[in-house]
Design an enzyme around this catalytic site. Structure first.
Site, PDB file in Angstrom:
ATOM      1  N   ARG A 157       0.306   3.806  -3.635  1.00 17.96           N
ATOM      2  CA  ARG A 157       0.085   5.545  -4.022  1.00 17.96           C
ATOM      3  C   ARG A 157       1.003   6.217  -4.684  1.00 17.96           C
ATOM      4  O   ARG A 157       0.654   7.350  -5.414  1.00 17.96           O
ATOM      5  CB  ARG A 157      -0.065   6.141  -2.448  1.00 17.96           C
ATOM      6  CG  ARG A 157      -1.310   5.722  -1.855  1.00 17.96           C
ATOM      7  CD  ARG A 157      -1.270   6.073  -0.292  1.00 17.96           C
ATOM      8  NE  ARG A 157      -0.404   5.168   0.490  1.00 17.96           N
ATOM      9  CZ  ARG A 157      -0.054   5.009   1.591  1.00 17.96           C
ATOM     10  NH1 ARG A 157      -0.510   5.985   2.556  1.00 17.96           N
ATOM     11  NH2 ARG A 157       0.908   4.307   2.190  1.00 17.96           N
ATOM     12  N   SER A 187     -13.559   7.876 -16.568  1.00 19.07           N
ATOM     13  CA  SER A 187     -14.514   8.288 -15.761  1.00 19.07           C
ATOM     14  C   SER A 187     -15.951   8.184 -16.051  1.00 19.07           C
ATOM     15  O   SER A 187     -16.499   8.414 -16.847  1.00 19.07           O
ATOM     16  CB  SER A 187     -14.235   9.958 -15.677  1.00 19.07           C
ATOM     17  OG  SER A 187     -15.426  10.629 -15.017  1.00 19.07           O
ATOM     18  N   GLN A 233      -7.654  -2.810  -5.606  1.00 14.35           N
ATOM     19  CA  GLN A 233      -6.418  -3.377  -4.771  1.00 14.35           C
ATOM     20  C   GLN A 233      -5.247  -2.440  -5.261  1.00 14.35           C
ATOM     21  O   GLN A 233      -4.565  -2.175  -4.694  1.00 14.35           O
ATOM     22  CB  GLN A 233      -6.071  -4.911  -4.998  1.00 14.35           C
ATOM     23  CG  GLN A 233      -7.147  -5.804  -4.147  1.00 14.35           C
ATOM     24  CD  GLN A 233      -6.420  -7.287  -4.300  1.00 14.35           C
ATOM     25  OE1 GLN A 233      -5.709  -7.661  -5.315  1.00 14.35           O
ATOM     26  NE2 GLN A 233      -6.550  -7.960  -3.003  1.00 14.35           N
ATOM     27  N   TRP A 234      -5.240  -2.492  -6.784  1.00  8.11           N
ATOM     28  CA  TRP A 234      -3.912  -1.525  -7.305  1.00  8.11           C
ATOM     29  C   TRP A 234      -3.678  -0.332  -6.660  1.00  8.11           C
ATOM     30  O   TRP A 234      -2.618   0.104  -6.637  1.00  8.11           O
ATOM     31  CB  TRP A 234      -4.369  -1.784  -8.716  1.00  8.11           C
ATOM     32  CG  TRP A 234      -3.281  -1.596  -9.808  1.00  8.11           C
ATOM     33  CD1 TRP A 234      -2.409  -0.465  -9.866  1.00  8.11           C
ATOM     34  CD2 TRP A 234      -2.943  -2.282 -10.961  1.00  8.11           C
ATOM     35  NE1 TRP A 234      -1.841  -0.600 -10.930  1.00  8.11           N
ATOM     36  CE2 TRP A 234      -2.004  -1.781 -11.645  1.00  8.11           C
ATOM     37  CE3 TRP A 234      -3.513  -3.554 -11.299  1.00  8.11           C
ATOM     38  CZ2 TRP A 234      -1.229  -2.311 -12.605  1.00  8.11           C
ATOM     39  CZ3 TRP A 234      -3.042  -4.099 -12.575  1.00  8.11           C
ATOM     40  CH2 TRP A 234      -1.982  -3.498 -13.209  1.00  8.11           C
ATOM     41  N   ILE A 235      -4.992   0.306  -6.624  1.00  9.33           N
ATOM     42  CA  ILE A 235      -4.837   1.940  -6.313  1.00  9.33           C
ATOM     43  C   ILE A 235      -4.331   2.125  -4.958  1.00  9.33           C
ATOM     44  O   ILE A 235      -3.963   3.058  -4.724  1.00  9.33           O
ATOM     45  CB  ILE A 235      -6.089   2.421  -6.437  1.00  9.33           C
ATOM     46  CG1 ILE A 235      -6.076   4.038  -6.879  1.00  9.33           C
ATOM     47  CG2 ILE A 235      -7.060   2.301  -5.342  1.00  9.33           C
ATOM     48  CD1 ILE A 235      -5.748   4.501  -8.183  1.00  9.33           C
ATOM     49  N   ARG A 274       2.490  -8.022  -5.727  1.00  9.91           N
ATOM     50  CA  ARG A 274       1.382  -8.709  -6.434  1.00  9.91           C
ATOM     51  C   ARG A 274       1.524  -9.689  -7.351  1.00  9.91           C
ATOM     52  O   ARG A 274       0.778 -10.532  -7.958  1.00  9.91           O
ATOM     53  CB  ARG A 274       0.668  -7.484  -7.098  1.00  9.91           C
ATOM     54  CG  ARG A 274       0.385  -6.274  -6.486  1.00  9.91           C
ATOM     55  CD  ARG A 274      -0.746  -6.540  -5.322  1.00  9.91           C
ATOM     56  NE  ARG A 274      -0.972  -5.664  -4.486  1.00  9.91           N
ATOM     57  CZ  ARG A 274      -1.963  -5.610  -3.655  1.00  9.91           C
ATOM     58  NH1 ARG A 274      -2.306  -6.578  -2.849  1.00  9.91           N
ATOM     59  NH2 ARG A 274      -2.028  -4.408  -2.764  1.00  9.91           N
ATOM     60  N   ASP A 334       7.427   4.748 -11.329  1.00 14.00           N
ATOM     61  CA  ASP A 334       9.084   4.704 -11.421  1.00 14.00           C
ATOM     62  C   ASP A 334       9.362   3.377 -11.121  1.00 14.00           C
ATOM     63  O   ASP A 334       8.751   2.493 -10.565  1.00 14.00           O
ATOM     64  CB  ASP A 334       9.855   5.415 -10.597  1.00 14.00           C
ATOM     65  CG  ASP A 334       9.615   5.473  -8.995  1.00 14.00           C
ATOM     66  OD1 ASP A 334      10.059   4.399  -8.662  1.00 14.00           O
ATOM     67  OD2 ASP A 334       9.163   6.177  -8.416  1.00 14.00           O
ATOM     68  N   HIS A 345       8.291  -2.733  -6.112  1.00 17.97           N
ATOM     69  CA  HIS A 345       7.469  -2.989  -4.833  1.00 17.97           C
ATOM     70  C   HIS A 345       6.254  -3.485  -5.199  1.00 17.97           C
ATOM     71  O   HIS A 345       5.844  -4.370  -4.558  1.00 17.97           O
ATOM     72  CB  HIS A 345       7.539  -1.555  -3.901  1.00 17.97           C
ATOM     73  CG  HIS A 345       6.910  -1.926  -2.804  1.00 17.97           C
ATOM     74  ND1 HIS A 345       7.544  -2.636  -1.660  1.00 17.97           N
ATOM     75  CD2 HIS A 345       5.726  -1.338  -2.257  1.00 17.97           C
ATOM     76  CE1 HIS A 345       6.729  -2.350  -0.698  1.00 17.97           C
ATOM     77  NE2 HIS A 345       5.652  -1.777  -0.959  1.00 17.97           N
ATOM     78  N   GLU A 355      -7.794   7.439 -14.702  1.00 16.63           N
ATOM     79  CA  GLU A 355      -8.854   6.503 -14.932  1.00 16.63           C
ATOM     80  C   GLU A 355      -9.957   6.892 -15.846  1.00 16.63           C
ATOM     81  O   GLU A 355     -10.446   8.052 -15.719  1.00 16.63           O
ATOM     82  CB  GLU A 355      -9.343   5.877 -13.695  1.00 16.63           C
ATOM     83  CG  GLU A 355     -10.279   4.854 -13.715  1.00 16.63           C
ATOM     84  CD  GLU A 355     -10.827   4.084 -12.315  1.00 16.63           C
ATOM     85  OE1 GLU A 355     -10.264   4.728 -11.378  1.00 16.63           O
ATOM     86  OE2 GLU A 355     -11.689   3.257 -12.588  1.00 16.63           O
TER      87      GLU A 355
END
Lengths: 301, 301, 301, 301
Positions: A114, A122, A109-111, A223, A212, A218, A120
């Site tokens: 954009r 791997s 969800q978080w990703i 969330r 930022d 936002h 992350e």
């Protein structure tokens, strides 16, 4: 326990050695640096770095609007003005970098936000740890009966127990099999980039996430909202507290204008004007659909 | 003289009072903070803030690739590896904020780099200063005869003198008229948002410009390149020196792989292989167009 | 006259030859394709291409939300729901490409919207035309006395005449000198990338500008707003009409929820609740600043 | 079988009814519209819409560079020039929208490309299908012994059989439990947003994914590369074939300059110059690390 003793020792060392800087410093944020704030059963949020403070927002705004703004308003008032009028660029002049440990289904969800930078862990390169999110019983909720995209009442005890049993057993078995497939003991050992496909979405991953302040607000508005899924909302709520300590004036404006604010449609404005003039307005005479009217009444009764 | 005495006093005060921080500190960048480095006749670049250092790049990469990388490579080697293989996300973990004063026609090129945050001085809100870029005589160049988008030889003395005379007189007259239109002395006074339309593109503006290291490298590769327009190139060249002091290992890798590097096409690779095998290859037998061949020969003779 | 006869002939040819496609087609937008809609004295907006229509928004939303949405709502209702709840990604599935001719000072505001693709006419490469924006007398406004960033009353006739005289004469002289510096007649001729610096900000430039519908709505909300500068607002207003013909349901939702909507702060919500309950609320008892109260009263009296 | 009969019927209907348009049309892409091209065992890629063609790239470039370019070069030559000199903006003027069905672990890699628009099937809102990626035996590879992030030889038959058995059984059991937790038969039924956490990363998801040609080329260069994970590479390779039919000239330039091209460092250029001049250069005298030298020799022997 989110951190190993080694990791904790490294944090303690970093926190023990302040160095001089000429940059803007936020005392509130310095107090949080590197500390792992626990979230869910194995997750955490750590502030790794930050750039700017409330004064940096004001300073950037004054590049745009010139020295005349200096006399007219104090800093908090200017920040409120900027937030109210959607002047987003001064807020973009602050930046923050978090280290977050979170379940994969939360990460997915978080990703979707954009405008951020991400590194992350791997699972092509490294082996994931045996750590899975298992909800606390009070967070095991039934599907909502009124909202396709939400949850309703807490599950009854026996049903909750069955669900927890499934989640724990499947996670354990999946991880056992992950290890068995990777093992090079008496066999070649499956590639890590393939073995990971067997792991369920409640396994924990981690990343560095940098954004930022405008884009962070936002993210937080969406969330930390009551309609967000609980498992991402607890991350957002913790981050709200960190941001409140970092840039108190900006956070206060954000609370008033965004978190606590409401977007009215043209129809909603019109209904309020009629009601303020003494008229009784119903859904039928409002021009709104049933759904809009229900949401409108939730705010204004 | 890029800064007023007041502005200089403010910088001196900021530079006099270091404060303790737990964040990553780059000594090389601390030495530059707030100082106005002059560019062109009235422009400057000042570092206002930065986030991260070489170690922060490595740290972010190790979140992704796990602890295994720690033993395999030292930090500079890992940074070179990341740059060579276009692993851009660790470089995005560093951020920098500049205050730049620059002519409008330079600003118009610069802003085409979209992945950055900007607060520009607003000529709707405030009155621009009487400062114009007038090129030094040695930078007054004729249109290139071989390249539609470039300049050729320096103008002869008399022609250069005529050009300078025009640029100075037109700038002065435009600014006089700007002031005359704005004046509220005996008249209403034209709105600032309208009066500015009379000002030529060599007037100076200023902005705060914030970006991450990956995108900054992209900007520098294009704008510090020999084919970039001189007036933006001098800004980029100065910023290269600041970045070299900020993140020396990353800058060194950037110099080797990007600034000094070359992109070969499949055809170019094939020609080199044939030449290494002893074959004489000409444009006709290379499969390249004349333009490609000329660019190829500039590098490999 | 925004277009040359050659350009017009090219447009007429393109409009004469429809070709079959299997893609989504918007009849309303087909009618606008390539046609130059005049804006200001020499500017225009032309639709060059578009992707998607109202049905494409719905289709994308149904990928996300599954077939269940199909029964629950008709298309226009679903689009209204998406807009009301800030589900922006389905609107991003539509794309549009404009050819715009506009004064440089308008282009400088416009380009601050970063989530778009741009190809601008290059004055490094080519020579700009002798076309300048000269406001109509009724658009020559004085500086606002209440708003630093705005305009007030129309200038009086004699002052307007003086301003127009200045703007016309300075534009003509700047362009004469631009040509004189470029000329290779008896001299080397200054490089185009340098000569352009003498041109004022009311000269026209042009570009291709491509963006998705979500970002276009954001642009239109800010630039078609009553507080936007007139010279960019007329472009935005025209584009609103084009979008209304392209995606009527989405545009209608945008009008209700964005253009005609209002953002209330938590304090504003509280004041309305108190007033609906019969209380008399003043600025002093509202918790709002004077500025906020004034803006609030403009909407709710 | 990637599509249901209903879905196939819907596609057939859409393909049966071409409509007239004045927009740029690519015959090559029209032939692909809506058709589901199979990838892996249950995945597919479908082109849903596109904007522009080779001529649209040229047209955008000519806005920037003026009519002078028209005579100098034919279209394919201009496209090669733009690609060679990294003039990316004309390629951004083309846009494409795909419908993709893909395993979640592939989706997690894919989404790291941020400059795109996405609508993904929501497992908060809807129930996922029982479809899992199970590799073909020849694609079951051991962990690479030389590259931490890659795969080596194919697994031996018995080990491959054990792995396939695990993957199939765990997928089936996870999905059975997913359904059991969701069931409202004699129990409340767990919320969908929670139940999904039990599903492994080889379950299929689907999304609409829209991007411009420049960013698509960047994606394809990284993901159609020999070092990319096989399971994402097969999607990229298929998309390469679709793009080749859509914009043949641009794709041909991409193949020569990007897919088949090589980035040389300053050190690499210097080594080639010395070798062309007849010198024998070894790793020790090259100034390169062992890793760089190995990669260099892979290209130039």
């Amino acid at each position: 326990m989110p951190l190993t003793p080694d990791a904790q020792a490294e944090i303690d060392a970093a926190r023990a050695t302040p160095r001089p800087t000429l940059r803007a410093v936020s005392e509130g944020m310095e107090a949080h640096l590197y500390t792992a704030h626990p979230v869910l059963d194995h997750g955490f949020v750590r502030v790794i770095d930050y750039m700017g403070d409330d004064a940096a927002i004001v300073q950037a705004a004054r590049v745009s609007y010139g020295a005349g703004t200096r006399k007219a308003r104090d800093d908090a008032g200017l920040i409120r003005y900027l937030m109210r009028h959607w002047h987003s660029t001064p807020f973009e002049m602050c930046e923050v970098k978090f280290h977050v440990k979170l379940p994969v289904f939360v990460a997915r969800q978080w990703i979707r936000h954009r405008t951020a930078n991400v590194n992350e862990y791997s699972a092509r390169y490294s082996i994931l740890d045996r750590e899975f999110y298992i909800p606390a019983p009070e967070n095991l909720a039934a599907q909502s009966t009124v909202n396709n995209q939400g949850r309703g009442e807490t599950l009854s005890g026996p049903e909750a127990a069955r669900v927890l049993e499934i989640l724990k057993a499947d996670a354990a078995r999946s991880y056992d099999h992950y290890e068995a497939m990777l093992s090079q003991d008496g066999q070649q050992g499956l590639a890590r980039e393939l073995a990971r496909m067997n792991l369920p979405a409640n396994i924990y991953t981690q990343w560095y996430w940098k954004t930022d302040l405008h884009n962070l607000f936002h993210f937080l508005r969406l969330r930390a909202d009551a309609h967000a899924q609980y498992e991402i909302r607890v991350y957002a709520e913790l981050m709200c507290r960190l941001v409140a300590d970092w840039v108190p004036a900006a956070y206060s404006a954000f609370e008033d204008y965004r978190m606590g604010g409401v977007s009215l449609s043209a129809k909603g404005v019109e209904v309020l004007r009629r009601r303020l003039a003494g008229e009784i307005v119903t859904q039928e005479t409002s021009g709104m659909s049933k759904g809009e009217w229900r949401e409108f009444e939730e705010v204004f009764g």
